[in-house]
Design a protein around this motif. Structure first.
Motif, mmCIF file in Angstrom:
data_model
loop_
_atom_site.group_PDB
_atom_site.id
_atom_site.type_symbol
_atom_site.label_atom_id
_atom_site.label_comp_id
_atom_site.label_asym_id
_atom_site.label_seq_id
_atom_site.Cartn_x
_atom_site.Cartn_y
_atom_site.Cartn_z
ATOM 1 N N LEU A 26 90.614 105.349 29.255
ATOM 2 C CA LEU A 26 91.893 105.443 29.384
ATOM 3 C C LEU A 26 93.013 104.360 29.802
ATOM 4 N N ARG A 27 92.459 103.378 30.669
ATOM 5 C CA ARG A 27 92.939 102.045 30.864
ATOM 6 C C ARG A 27 93.195 101.201 29.569
ATOM 7 N N CYS A 72 95.987 102.770 27.449
ATOM 8 C CA CYS A 72 97.320 102.776 28.100
ATOM 9 C C CYS A 72 97.905 101.305 28.012
ATOM 10 N N SER A 73 97.142 100.346 28.032
ATOM 11 C CA SER A 73 97.215 99.002 28.045
ATOM 12 C C SER A 73 97.710 98.544 26.501
#
Length: 78
Positions: A72-73, A76-77
């Protein structure tokens, strides 16, 4: 939308015809489009599998929650 012609075996054509006749699909094109989407997804899963194998042994202390959070990180980046 591009139109193309393909050749099918009699049994493949019958499968498509049966799918349309049953009412599950509105047209032969719809059957083929779904089949292509599933084929693409299967290839993607295979690619991810190969990447996972190539990445080596996992950290034995890393949980599935850790993996999901990292994914997820990264998502999102982007």
């Amino acid at each position: 939308m591009e139109k193309i012609s393909i050749s099918l075996t009699d049994s493949q054509a019958e499968l498509i015809s049966d799918a349309v006749s049953s009412g599950d699909y509105a047209s032969s094109s719809e059957v083929i489009r779904e089949a292509l989407r599933e084929w693409k997804a299967r290839r993607l899963v295979g690619q991810f599998w190969d990447e996972g194998i190539a990445s080596g042994i996992a950290d034995p202390h890393e949980t599935i929650e850790d993996i999901k959070a990292e994914a997820l990180r990264q998502l999102c980046s982007e």
